[in-house]
Design an enzyme around this catalytic site. Structure first.
Site, PDB file in Angstrom:
ATOM      1  N   LYS A  13       0.838  -1.207   0.000  1.00  0.00           N
ATOM      2  CA  LYS A  13       0.000   0.000   0.000  1.00  0.00           C
ATOM      3  C   LYS A  13       0.877   1.264   0.000  1.00  0.00           C
ATOM      4  CE  LYS A  13      -2.499  -0.822   3.731  1.00  0.00           C
ATOM      5  NZ  LYS A  13      -2.169  -2.166   4.246  1.00  0.00           N
ATOM      6  N   ARG A  88     -11.374   0.311   7.519  1.00  0.00           N
ATOM      7  CA  ARG A  88     -10.885  -1.041   7.767  1.00  0.00           C
ATOM      8  C   ARG A  88     -11.972  -1.932   8.344  1.00  0.00           C
ATOM      9  NH1 ARG A  88      -5.200   0.186   8.478  1.00  0.00           N
ATOM     10  NH2 ARG A  88      -3.885  -1.356   9.334  1.00  0.00           N
ATOM     11  N   ARG A 127      11.034  -6.089   5.961  1.00  0.00           N
ATOM     12  CA  ARG A 127      10.801  -4.632   5.795  1.00  0.00           C
ATOM     13  C   ARG A 127      11.585  -3.825   6.823  1.00  0.00           C
ATOM     14  NH1 ARG A 127       4.817  -2.306   5.123  1.00  0.00           N
ATOM     15  NH2 ARG A 127       4.427  -3.001   7.260  1.00  0.00           N
ATOM     16  N   ARG A 160       9.462  -2.014  12.205  1.00  0.00           N
ATOM     17  CA  ARG A 160       8.243  -1.707  12.945  1.00  0.00           C
ATOM     18  C   ARG A 160       7.995  -2.801  13.978  1.00  0.00           C
ATOM     19  NH1 ARG A 160       3.475  -0.091   8.850  1.00  0.00           N
ATOM     20  NH2 ARG A 160       2.365  -1.376  10.342  1.00  0.00           N
ATOM     21  N   ARG A 171      -2.808  -9.598  12.281  1.00  0.00           N
ATOM     22  CA  ARG A 171      -3.285  -8.537  11.377  1.00  0.00           C
ATOM     23  C   ARG A 171      -4.005  -9.128  10.173  1.00  0.00           C
ATOM     24  NH1 ARG A 171       2.334  -5.715  10.878  1.00  0.00           N
ATOM     25  NH2 ARG A 171       1.464  -3.982   9.725  1.00  0.00           N
TER      26      ARG A 171
HETATM   27  P1  AMP Z   1      -0.983   0.279   9.248  1.00  0.00           P
HETATM   28  O1  AMP Z   1       0.231   1.122   9.217  1.00  0.00           O
HETATM   29  O2  AMP Z   1      -2.047   0.730   8.281  1.00  0.00           O
HETATM   30  O3  AMP Z   1      -0.663  -1.199   9.107  1.00  0.00           O
HETATM   31  O4  AMP Z   1      -1.643   0.462  10.690  1.00  0.00           O
HETATM   32  C1  AMP Z   1      -0.928   0.120  11.862  1.00  0.00           C
HETATM   33  C2  AMP Z   1      -1.896  -0.071  13.019  1.00  0.00           C
HETATM   34  O5  AMP Z   1      -2.634   1.153  13.260  1.00  0.00           O
HETATM   35  C3  AMP Z   1      -2.972  -1.122  12.800  1.00  0.00           C
HETATM   36  O6  AMP Z   1      -2.511  -2.435  13.092  1.00  0.00           O
HETATM   37  C4  AMP Z   1      -4.060  -0.644  13.769  1.00  0.00           C
HETATM   38  O7  AMP Z   1      -3.718  -0.942  15.107  1.00  0.00           O
HETATM   39  C5  AMP Z   1      -3.982   0.875  13.613  1.00  0.00           C
HETATM   40  N1  AMP Z   1      -4.876   1.369  12.530  1.00  0.00           N
HETATM   41  C6  AMP Z   1      -4.512   1.960  11.367  1.00  0.00           C
HETATM   42  N2  AMP Z   1      -5.582   2.286  10.619  1.00  0.00           N
HETATM   43  C7  AMP Z   1      -6.666   1.874  11.324  1.00  0.00           C
HETATM   44  C8  AMP Z   1      -8.072   1.882  11.082  1.00  0.00           C
HETATM   45  N3  AMP Z   1      -8.592   2.375   9.947  1.00  0.00           N
HETATM   46  N4  AMP Z   1      -8.886   1.358  12.031  1.00  0.00           N
HETATM   47  C9  AMP Z   1      -8.399   0.865  13.186  1.00  0.00           C
HETATM   48  N5  AMP Z   1      -7.086   0.801  13.465  1.00  0.00           N
HETATM   49  C10 AMP Z   1      -6.216   1.293  12.560  1.00  0.00           C
END
Ligand code: AMP
Length: 214
Positions: A13, A88, A127, A160, A171
């Protein structure tokens, strides 16, 4: 252009978003990045979100919806947006559709990136990210010139906390359970494009571009 980019962790993404931004003059709104910034700055939102994030769990819908609604009203969203990592859950999708229509920016394209689990494991565990400028690397497929150091700004690369196989499984389950229904929600609007994101970066982007120009 009003775009949503979706896909499990490691689907690319971030990489695809960077390429899309070179073509369209719109802001990249990543809810994950916004939350991480709040965690770094130790804000109230950050303190609350941190425990969910480190466990690979989703932050509650009402918190995320309010954060995105506020962000979409900023002047830089006049020309559109590229939303990454949101919505999400079905609740977020329903609320987002209402907000987007209310402010006259309904979604025009949903890019759904799809990749096999084994390939995701390789991408996620390899990563590395630059905590300073946000550049993304992979220890084999896109290694920095000097191991562990960012090519762009010279900062030390980090991993991360949630980029482990265990967290990826959590996830991935969360994605299957919560986010697949979001894609199904947008499907009847005729805006969803399914892209095989397990291919080489250039091919994936060519398909993304074709989908956006459709
Ligand atoms: P990402 O970088 O998009 O993988 O997001 C990292 C973490 O942030 C996720 O595992 C969630 O804990 C939180 N997060 C990001 N976007 C959302 C969302 N739209 N709804 C709920 N939690 C989110």
């Amino acid at each position: 252009m009003n775009i949503l980019i979706m896909g499990p962790a490691g689907a690319g993404k971030g990489t695809m978003s960077d390429l899309i931004l070179k073509e369209y003059d719109i802001p990249h709104i990543s809810t994950g990045d916004m939350l991480r910034e709040n965690v770094r700055n130790n804000t109230e939102l950050g303190k609350m979100a941190k425990t969910y994030m480190e466990a690979g769990k989703l932050v509650p819908d009402d918190v995320i919806n309010a954060m995105v609604e506020d962000r979409l009203q900023q002047p830089d969203c006049q020309k559109g947006y590229l939303l990454d990592g949101f919505p999400r859950t079905l609740v977020q999708a329903e609320e987002f559709k209402k907000i987007a229509e209310k402010i006259g920016k309904p979604v025009e394209s949903v890019i759904a990136l799809e990749v096999d689990f084994d390939q995701l494991v390789d991408r996620i565990t390899g990563r590395r990210i630059c905590p300073k400028c946000g550049a993304i690397y992979h220890i084999r497929n896109h290694a920095p010139k000097t191991e562990g150091i960012c090519d762009e700004c010279g900062a030390e690369l980090t991993q991360r906390k949630d980029d482990t196989v265990e967290q990826l499984k959590v996830r991935m389950d969360e994605y299957e359970k919560s986010t697949k229904p979001v894609i199904d929600f947008f499907e009847p609007l005729g805006v969803v494009s399914h892209i095989n994101a397990g291919q080489a970066k250039d091919i994936v982007f060519a398909e993304v571009k074709a989908a956006l120009e459709k």
